[in-house]
Design an enzyme around this catalytic site. Structure first.
Site, PDB file in Angstrom:
ATOM      1  N   SER A 102       2.591  12.649   1.781  1.00 26.96           N
ATOM      2  CA  SER A 102       3.327  12.161   0.608  1.00 26.96           C
ATOM      3  C   SER A 102       3.505  13.333  -0.340  1.00 26.96           C
ATOM      4  CB  SER A 102       2.484  11.071  -0.079  1.00 26.96           C
ATOM      5  OG  SER A 102       2.977  10.767  -1.359  1.00 26.96           O
ATOM      6  N   TYR A 119      -5.502   7.392  -3.161  1.00 28.17           N
ATOM      7  CA  TYR A 119      -4.290   7.740  -2.402  1.00 28.17           C
ATOM      8  C   TYR A 119      -4.077   9.259  -2.408  1.00 28.17           C
ATOM      9  CZ  TYR A 119       0.608   7.152  -0.844  1.00 28.17           C
ATOM     10  OH  TYR A 119       1.802   7.203  -0.160  1.00 28.17           O
TER      11      TYR A 119
HETATM   12  P1  NAD Z   1       4.945  -0.276   4.164  1.00 26.71           P
HETATM   13  O1  NAD Z   1       3.981  -1.091   3.353  1.00 26.71           O
HETATM   14  O2  NAD Z   1       6.371  -0.667   4.240  1.00 26.71           O
HETATM   15  O3  NAD Z   1       4.428  -0.171   5.659  1.00 26.71           O
HETATM   16  C1  NAD Z   1       3.094   0.082   5.944  1.00 26.71           C
HETATM   17  C2  NAD Z   1       2.857  -0.218   7.409  1.00 26.71           C
HETATM   18  O4  NAD Z   1       1.463   0.010   7.683  1.00 26.71           O
HETATM   19  C3  NAD Z   1       3.139  -1.676   7.785  1.00 26.71           C
HETATM   20  O5  NAD Z   1       3.652  -1.715   9.109  1.00 26.71           O
HETATM   21  C4  NAD Z   1       1.757  -2.316   7.740  1.00 26.71           C
HETATM   22  O6  NAD Z   1       1.621  -3.455   8.558  1.00 26.71           O
HETATM   23  C5  NAD Z   1       0.911  -1.161   8.265  1.00 26.71           C
HETATM   24  N1  NAD Z   1      -0.489  -1.263   7.912  1.00 26.71           N
HETATM   25  C6  NAD Z   1      -1.055  -1.389   6.687  1.00 26.71           C
HETATM   26  N2  NAD Z   1      -2.401  -1.469   6.819  1.00 26.71           N
HETATM   27  C7  NAD Z   1      -2.671  -1.368   8.148  1.00 26.71           C
HETATM   28  C8  NAD Z   1      -3.850  -1.380   8.905  1.00 26.71           C
HETATM   29  N3  NAD Z   1      -5.055  -1.531   8.344  1.00 26.71           N
HETATM   30  N4  NAD Z   1      -3.758  -1.275  10.247  1.00 26.71           N
HETATM   31  C9  NAD Z   1      -2.544  -1.158  10.853  1.00 26.71           C
HETATM   32  N5  NAD Z   1      -1.386  -1.127  10.177  1.00 26.71           N
HETATM   33  C10 NAD Z   1      -1.455  -1.238   8.830  1.00 26.71           C
HETATM   34  O7  NAD Z   1       4.733   1.206   3.627  1.00 26.71           O
HETATM   35  P2  NAD Z   1       5.661   2.503   3.705  1.00 26.71           P
HETATM   36  O8  NAD Z   1       6.174   2.768   2.341  1.00 26.71           O
HETATM   37  O9  NAD Z   1       6.602   2.431   4.845  1.00 26.71           O
HETATM   38  O10 NAD Z   1       4.552   3.607   3.979  1.00 26.71           O
HETATM   39  C11 NAD Z   1       4.364   4.238   5.225  1.00 26.71           C
HETATM   40  C12 NAD Z   1       3.609   5.533   5.017  1.00 26.71           C
HETATM   41  O11 NAD Z   1       4.393   6.420   4.224  1.00 26.71           O
HETATM   42  C13 NAD Z   1       2.284   5.366   4.275  1.00 26.71           C
HETATM   43  O12 NAD Z   1       1.329   6.237   4.820  1.00 26.71           O
HETATM   44  C14 NAD Z   1       2.634   5.772   2.863  1.00 26.71           C
HETATM   45  O13 NAD Z   1       1.515   6.242   2.166  1.00 26.71           O
HETATM   46  C15 NAD Z   1       3.640   6.872   3.128  1.00 26.71           C
HETATM   47  N6  NAD Z   1       4.525   7.152   1.995  1.00 26.71           N
HETATM   48  C16 NAD Z   1       5.334   6.189   1.464  1.00 26.71           C
HETATM   49  C17 NAD Z   1       6.158   6.502   0.409  1.00 26.71           C
HETATM   50  C18 NAD Z   1       7.099   5.506  -0.200  1.00 26.71           C
HETATM   51  O14 NAD Z   1       7.700   5.834  -1.247  1.00 26.71           O
HETATM   52  N7  NAD Z   1       7.289   4.339   0.371  1.00 26.71           N
HETATM   53  C19 NAD Z   1       6.149   7.793  -0.126  1.00 26.71           C
HETATM   54  C20 NAD Z   1       5.316   8.731   0.428  1.00 26.71           C
HETATM   55  C21 NAD Z   1       4.508   8.405   1.496  1.00 26.71           C
END
Ligand code: NAD
Length: 260
Positions: free
Chosen positions: A142, A155
């Site tokens: 991130s 985080y």
């Molecule tokens: P999201 O909530 O849409 O998806 C998260 C996914 O992880 C889902 O499929 C959920 O079921 C799964 N998940 C959560 N806990 C779990 C567990 N214990 N076991 C198995 N699966 C699990 O989130 P996102 O925004 O798509 O985030 C995905 C990644 O990208 C994360 O690591 C997040 O930190 C990172 N990220 C997101 C953003 C953003 O702005 N959305 C920015 C930077 C980094």
């Protein structure tokens, strides 16, 4: 380009993980999905994207906070797909609170899912990648793997840790065909971020649209969300021969967030 390879994408039933899975499937990779909630919809979607290549799509529901379930998922990948060629460590959760009020169980969950799970998947797939002398490990860190924000101690600690893990694994595999890199997105409009927008709207007594504008204006100079498809395309590049010598980087795609 990726026909015959198998990609395991953790947390891929939604958001960025699903975007990664789609873009890799479009290049012909078989996909193993993971995550909570409905898996049939995402499976059908990814299968459709890769249909021209006749890809296979599997699913394993391992809880990424549980090492024994992660071991079972990699065993499934080995038995059903002949191993993991591309590992995308994407599963992640967020919790926002100041450090003195941060619930201990939330800290443990964020560290387990956002950091330790990547250690477990990596330690389990690297032997197979070394044996084939080819592999790609892509860690979804991130902008918070590079800089901090208040209220996000767990985080930020986990994502900085993930960038550190990325560099160490990249060095350990540097003379092999296995590469390890991190992608550092800024804001992407997924359920994880929608929750933060909704909380901001409720706290500030403003509309969701206003809260969305505030959120972008505070950190992301482009004032646009990064998309899962754009991040997926970066992952596809990291899987290409052109990226053979991209090793141990933390590559931000963040609308200018960390340039400030
Ligand atoms: P999201 O909530 O849409 O998806 C998260 C996914 O992880 C889902 O499929 C959920 O079921 C799964 N998940 C959560 N806990 C779990 C567990 N214990 N076991 C198995 N699966 C699990 O989130 P996102 O925004 O798509 O985030 C995905 C990644 O990208 C994360 O690591 C997040 O930190 C990172 N990220 C997101 C953003 C953003 O702005 N959305 C920015 C930077 C980094």
């Amino acid at each position: 380009m990726l026909k015959g390879k198998t990609a395991l994408v953790t947390g891929s039933t939604s958001g960025i993980g699903l975007g990664m899975a789609r873009q890799l499937a479009a290049q012909g990779a078989n996909i193993i999905l993971n995550g909570f909630g409905d898996s049939e919809g995402p499976k059908a979607e990814v299968l459709q994207v890769g249909s021209a290549h006749g890809i296979r799509v599997g699913y394993h529901g391992a809880d990424m906070s549980k090492p024994a379930e992660i071991e079972a998922m990699v065993a499934y990948a080995n038995a059903e797909f002949g191993g993991v060629d591309i590992l995308v460590n994407n599963a992640g959760i967020q919790h926002v609170a100041n450090v003195e009020n941060f619930p201990v169980e939330k800290w443990d969950a964020v560290i387990a899912i956002n950091l330790s799970s990547a250690f477990h998947t990596t330690r389990l797939v690297v032997p197979g990648m070394r044996a084939k002398n080819w592999g790609r490990i892509i860690n979804l860190a991130s902008a918070h793997g590079l800089v901090a924000s208040a209220g996000k101690s767990a985080y930020v600690a986990a994502k900085h840790g993930l960038v550190g893990l990325t560099k160490a694994v990249a060095l350990e595999t540097a003379t092999t065909g296995v590469t390890c890199n991190a992608i550092c997105p800024g804001w992407v409009l997924t359920p994880l971020v929608q929750k933060q927008i909704d909380d901001r709207a409720a706290k500030g007594g403003i509309t969701v649209e206003e809260a969305q504008k505030d959120l972008l204006g505070e950190k992301q100079p482009s004032l646009q969300f990064v998309t899962p498809a754009q991040l997926g395309d970066l992952a596809v590049f990291l899987c290409s021969p052109s990226a053979d010598n991209v090793r141990g980087v933390a590559w931000n795609m963040d609308g200018g967030w960390v340039a400030q």
